[in-house]
Design a protein around this motif. Structure first.
Motif, PDB file in Angstrom:
ATOM      1  N   LYS A 349       0.812  -1.214   0.000  1.00  0.00           N
ATOM      2  CA  LYS A 349       0.000   0.000   0.000  1.00  0.00           C
ATOM      3  C   LYS A 349       0.847   1.267   0.000  1.00  0.00           C
ATOM      4  N   GLU A 350       2.116   1.141   0.438  1.00  0.00           N
ATOM      5  CA  GLU A 350       2.988   2.316   0.447  1.00  0.00           C
ATOM      6  C   GLU A 350       3.365   2.760  -0.967  1.00  0.00           C
ATOM      7  N   LEU A 351       3.061   1.915  -1.965  1.00  0.00           N
ATOM      8  CA  LEU A 351       3.411   2.244  -3.343  1.00  0.00           C
ATOM      9  C   LEU A 351       2.234   2.819  -4.132  1.00  0.00           C
ATOM     10  N   ILE A 352       1.083   2.989  -3.477  1.00  0.00           N
ATOM     11  CA  ILE A 352      -0.082   3.508  -4.187  1.00  0.00           C
ATOM     12  C   ILE A 352       0.152   4.940  -4.662  1.00  0.00           C
ATOM     13  N   VAL A 353       0.595   5.810  -3.764  1.00  0.00           N
ATOM     14  CA  VAL A 353       0.840   7.208  -4.146  1.00  0.00           C
ATOM     15  C   VAL A 353       1.944   7.308  -5.204  1.00  0.00           C
ATOM     16  N   PRO A 354       3.098   6.661  -5.023  1.00  0.00           N
ATOM     17  CA  PRO A 354       4.116   6.706  -6.082  1.00  0.00           C
ATOM     18  C   PRO A 354       3.605   6.197  -7.428  1.00  0.00           C
ATOM     19  N   ALA A 355       2.715   5.202  -7.412  1.00  0.00           N
ATOM     20  CA  ALA A 355       2.157   4.699  -8.676  1.00  0.00           C
ATOM     21  C   ALA A 355       1.360   5.783  -9.392  1.00  0.00           C
ATOM     22  N   ILE A 356       0.599   6.556  -8.615  1.00  0.00           N
ATOM     23  CA  ILE A 356      -0.148   7.678  -9.191  1.00  0.00           C
ATOM     24  C   ILE A 356       0.813   8.711  -9.778  1.00  0.00           C
ATOM     25  N   LEU A 357       1.851   9.022  -9.034  1.00  0.00           N
ATOM     26  CA  LEU A 357       2.808  10.048  -9.459  1.00  0.00           C
ATOM     27  C   LEU A 357       3.515   9.647 -10.749  1.00  0.00           C
ATOM     28  N   VAL A 358       4.002   8.404 -10.806  1.00  0.00           N
ATOM     29  CA  VAL A 358       4.729   8.005 -12.011  1.00  0.00           C
ATOM     30  C   VAL A 358       3.779   7.798 -13.187  1.00  0.00           C
ATOM     31  N   GLY A 359       2.527   7.412 -12.897  1.00  0.00           N
ATOM     32  CA  GLY A 359       1.551   7.315 -13.977  1.00  0.00           C
ATOM     33  C   GLY A 359       1.313   8.664 -14.628  1.00  0.00           C
ATOM     34  N   SER A 360       1.238   9.709 -13.818  1.00  0.00           N
ATOM     35  CA  SER A 360       1.077  11.063 -14.350  1.00  0.00           C
ATOM     36  C   SER A 360       2.340  11.523 -15.079  1.00  0.00           C
ATOM     37  N   LEU A 361       3.496  11.133 -14.565  1.00  0.00           N
ATOM     38  CA  LEU A 361       4.754  11.447 -15.247  1.00  0.00           C
ATOM     39  C   LEU A 361       4.779  10.807 -16.626  1.00  0.00           C
ATOM     40  N   GLY A 362       4.258   9.587 -16.708  1.00  0.00           N
ATOM     41  CA  GLY A 362       4.196   8.901 -17.998  1.00  0.00           C
ATOM     42  C   GLY A 362       3.293   9.612 -18.986  1.00  0.00           C
ATOM     43  N   ASN A 363       2.167  10.156 -18.479  1.00  0.00           N
ATOM     44  CA  ASN A 363       1.271  10.920 -19.353  1.00  0.00           C
ATOM     45  C   ASN A 363       1.981  12.122 -19.962  1.00  0.00           C
ATOM     46  N   ALA A 364       2.869  12.734 -19.168  1.00  0.00           N
ATOM     47  CA  ALA A 364       3.596  13.907 -19.648  1.00  0.00           C
ATOM     48  C   ALA A 364       4.708  13.531 -20.610  1.00  0.00           C
ATOM     49  N   LEU A 365       5.343  12.379 -20.374  1.00  0.00           N
ATOM     50  CA  LEU A 365       6.541  11.998 -21.120  1.00  0.00           C
ATOM     51  C   LEU A 365       6.242  11.192 -22.383  1.00  0.00           C
ATOM     52  N   GLY A 366       5.163  10.400 -22.339  1.00  0.00           N
ATOM     53  CA  GLY A 366       4.905   9.434 -23.400  1.00  0.00           C
ATOM     54  C   GLY A 366       4.740  10.015 -24.786  1.00  0.00           C
ATOM     55  N   THR A 367       3.995  11.108 -24.896  1.00  0.00           N
ATOM     56  CA  THR A 367       3.749  11.698 -26.213  1.00  0.00           C
ATOM     57  C   THR A 367       5.051  12.172 -26.861  1.00  0.00           C
ATOM     58  N   TYR A 368       5.929  12.790 -26.064  1.00  0.00           N
ATOM     59  CA  TYR A 368       7.206  13.279 -26.594  1.00  0.00           C
ATOM     60  C   TYR A 368       8.071  12.125 -27.101  1.00  0.00           C
ATOM     61  N   LEU A 369       8.116  11.054 -26.339  1.00  0.00           N
ATOM     62  CA  LEU A 369       8.904   9.892 -26.776  1.00  0.00           C
ATOM     63  C   LEU A 369       8.295   9.264 -28.023  1.00  0.00           C
ATOM     64  N   GLY A 370       6.959   9.271 -28.096  1.00  0.00           N
ATOM     65  CA  GLY A 370       6.293   8.735 -29.285  1.00  0.00           C
ATOM     66  C   GLY A 370       6.665   9.498 -30.541  1.00  0.00           C
ATOM     67  N   PHE A 371       6.626  10.834 -30.467  1.00  0.00           N
ATOM     68  CA  PHE A 371       7.015  11.654 -31.625  1.00  0.00           C
ATOM     69  C   PHE A 371       8.504  11.479 -31.954  1.00  0.00           C
ATOM     70  N   LEU A 372       9.330  11.315 -30.916  1.00  0.00           N
ATOM     71  CA  LEU A 372      10.763  11.112 -31.132  1.00  0.00           C
ATOM     72  C   LEU A 372      10.999   9.845 -31.930  1.00  0.00           C
ATOM     73  N   VAL A 373      10.294   8.764 -31.591  1.00  0.00           N
ATOM     74  CA  VAL A 373      10.456   7.492 -32.299  1.00  0.00           C
ATOM     75  C   VAL A 373      10.037   7.622 -33.753  1.00  0.00           C
ATOM     76  N   VAL A 374       8.877   8.247 -34.002  1.00  0.00           N
ATOM     77  CA  VAL A 374       8.427   8.438 -35.379  1.00  0.00           C
ATOM     78  C   VAL A 374       9.457   9.216 -36.193  1.00  0.00           C
ATOM     79  N   THR A 375      10.050  10.224 -35.580  1.00  0.00           N
ATOM     80  CA  THR A 375      11.049  11.061 -36.271  1.00  0.00           C
ATOM     81  C   THR A 375      12.316  10.300 -36.584  1.00  0.00           C
ATOM     82  N   LEU A 376      12.764   9.465 -35.658  1.00  0.00           N
ATOM     83  CA  LEU A 376      14.056   8.783 -35.820  1.00  0.00           C
ATOM     84  C   LEU A 376      13.987   7.548 -36.707  1.00  0.00           C
ATOM     85  N   LEU A 377      12.819   6.920 -36.795  1.00  0.00           N
ATOM     86  CA  LEU A 377      12.730   5.692 -37.609  1.00  0.00           C
ATOM     87  C   LEU A 377      12.714   6.009 -39.106  1.00  0.00           C
TER      88      LEU A 377
END
Length: 377
Positions: A349-377
């Motif tokens: 249960k001590e990992l519930i809050v960190p899971a929320i935090l990193v999930g939100s971090l992923g929402n912020a980071l994922g789109t940028y990495l997605g565009f980066l992959v499309v550009t580099l391939l």
């Protein structure tokens, strides 16, 4: 109204899948799998038998569960969490999540050069690779952000097939991440990064009374409304961050700690969300694409499998906590809500809050990495 489109019928089936999973968890093999995984598997079977809608014939009820029930469920779960959980487990989870995001991107590149999906799919393969990078970093919002940028949603069958592949692979990875800590412990002992139960979670009082129920329902609705209003004023702040922050602030008050049943209420809502995840695991849509579907499935599975190898290898150099690594990987591949379900399954249960935090971090980071992959391939 056709039976499959009747929201009351579908909701009753989803609710029964939760009941079935919770009872099955008490016996035999169910103890090893846990209710979170069982509700996904049971609903996936029912959906693929054609007894409830799947992703290709989705109904508004599913959207409602994603939009309202899952966030409010997270809110209720967070009402029992102490701020000390962020202090103790936040930094390790963030480090592991960044490693996992790196692992996703590298996994996509390696899978691309191993399988060369562009030879069969053409230029669209690059966009699909970017969409999968986004969703396997932070979730479906990133998947759709990349798709919309390239008008990929207009490619009907291929777009639907890619969604189906994503859902099937995500479900498979939930199964793997639940089993992973037990498998790895047979070869290498781990050391949990944790605090004591009293430090990280408010003492739970079993049962729920009418006084607690009326306050919990009010708080869930009101705080969800506030988070949406703030998101309208400040779109750069995801509403789940605001909702989680409100829950954490409230959780530190004695009034909230004295309310009974928030954990059970939140867990039930998350289980309904997981049931819809199972319904979205549509095998027939993948098969319908024939050779392209098989190629997409192999590409996505290879990328996610490589992600797993990299995050285990690199992550163990920093924190040899197999449950935390599995949970963080799930936050990448499946998103914060499924990661919370894993935390419940592992009893962390001590990992519930960190899971929320990193999930939100992923929402912020994922789109940028997605565009980066499309550009580099």
């Amino acid at each position: 109204m056709p039976l499959l489109q009747d929201p009351l019928y579908v909701l009753s089936v989803l609710s029964f899948m939760v009941i079935l999973a919770v009872y099955t968890e008490k016996f035999g093999f169910g103890k090893k799998l846990g209710a979170a995984l069982l509700v996904i598997l049971f609903t996936a079977v029912v959906a693929n038998l054609g007894l409830i809608p799947t992703a290709s014939n989705s109904i508004a009820l599913y959207d409602g569960i994603f939009t309202y029930l899952a966030p409010v469920g997270i809110f209720y779960l967070l009402l029992g969490v102490s701020l000390k959980s962020i202090k103790k487990a936040g930094a390790p989870m963030i480090i592991l999540f960044l490693i996992g995001s790196f692992a996703t991107t590298i996994g996509i590149f390696l899978a691309w050069y191993l399988l060369s999906p562009d030879k069969l799919i053409g230029e669209d393969a690059k966009i699909i690779a970017g969409m999968l990078t986004g969703t396997y970093t932070g979730g479906s919002a990133n998947f759709n952000a990349v798709a919309l940028a390239y008008d990929f949603q207009e490619k009907g069958i291929l777009y639907a097939g890619t969604i189906a592949v994503d859902n099937v692979v995500s479900t498979i990875w939930i199964v793997i991440t639940i089993a992973l800590p037990g498998i790895l412990r047979k070869f290498w002992k781990d050391k949990k990064v944790k605090t004591t139960e009293k430090e990280v979670i408010a003492e739970e009082v079993k049962g729920i009374d009418f006084h607690s129920l009326i306050w919990l329902i009010f708080l869930g609705i009101a705080c969800y409304f506030i988070s949406e209003e703030i998101n309208q004023l400040l779109p750069q702040i995801p509403s789940i961050i605001t909702l989680s922050t409100l829950a954490i602030i409230l959780a530190q008050t004695s009034f909230i700690r004295n309310l009974q049943g928030s954990h059970e209420l939140g867990l039930y809502m998350v289980y309904l969300f997981l049931a819809v995840i199972g319904a979205y695991c549509e095998i027939s849509a993948v098969i319908g694409l024939k050779e392209i579907g098989i190629t997409l499935m192999l590409f996505a599975l290879t990328a996610v499998f490589l992600h797993g190898i990299i995050i285990i290898g690199l992550g163990s150099l920093f924190y040899k906590d197999w449950e935390m690594i599995a949970l963080t990987s799930q936050a990448n591949i499946g998103g914060g809500t499924t990661a919370i379900a894993l935390a419940e399954t592992f009893g962390r249960k001590e990992l519930i809050v960190p899971a929320i935090l990193v999930g939100s971090l992923g929402n912020a980071l994922g789109t940028y990495l997605g565009f980066l992959v499309v550009t580099l391939l």
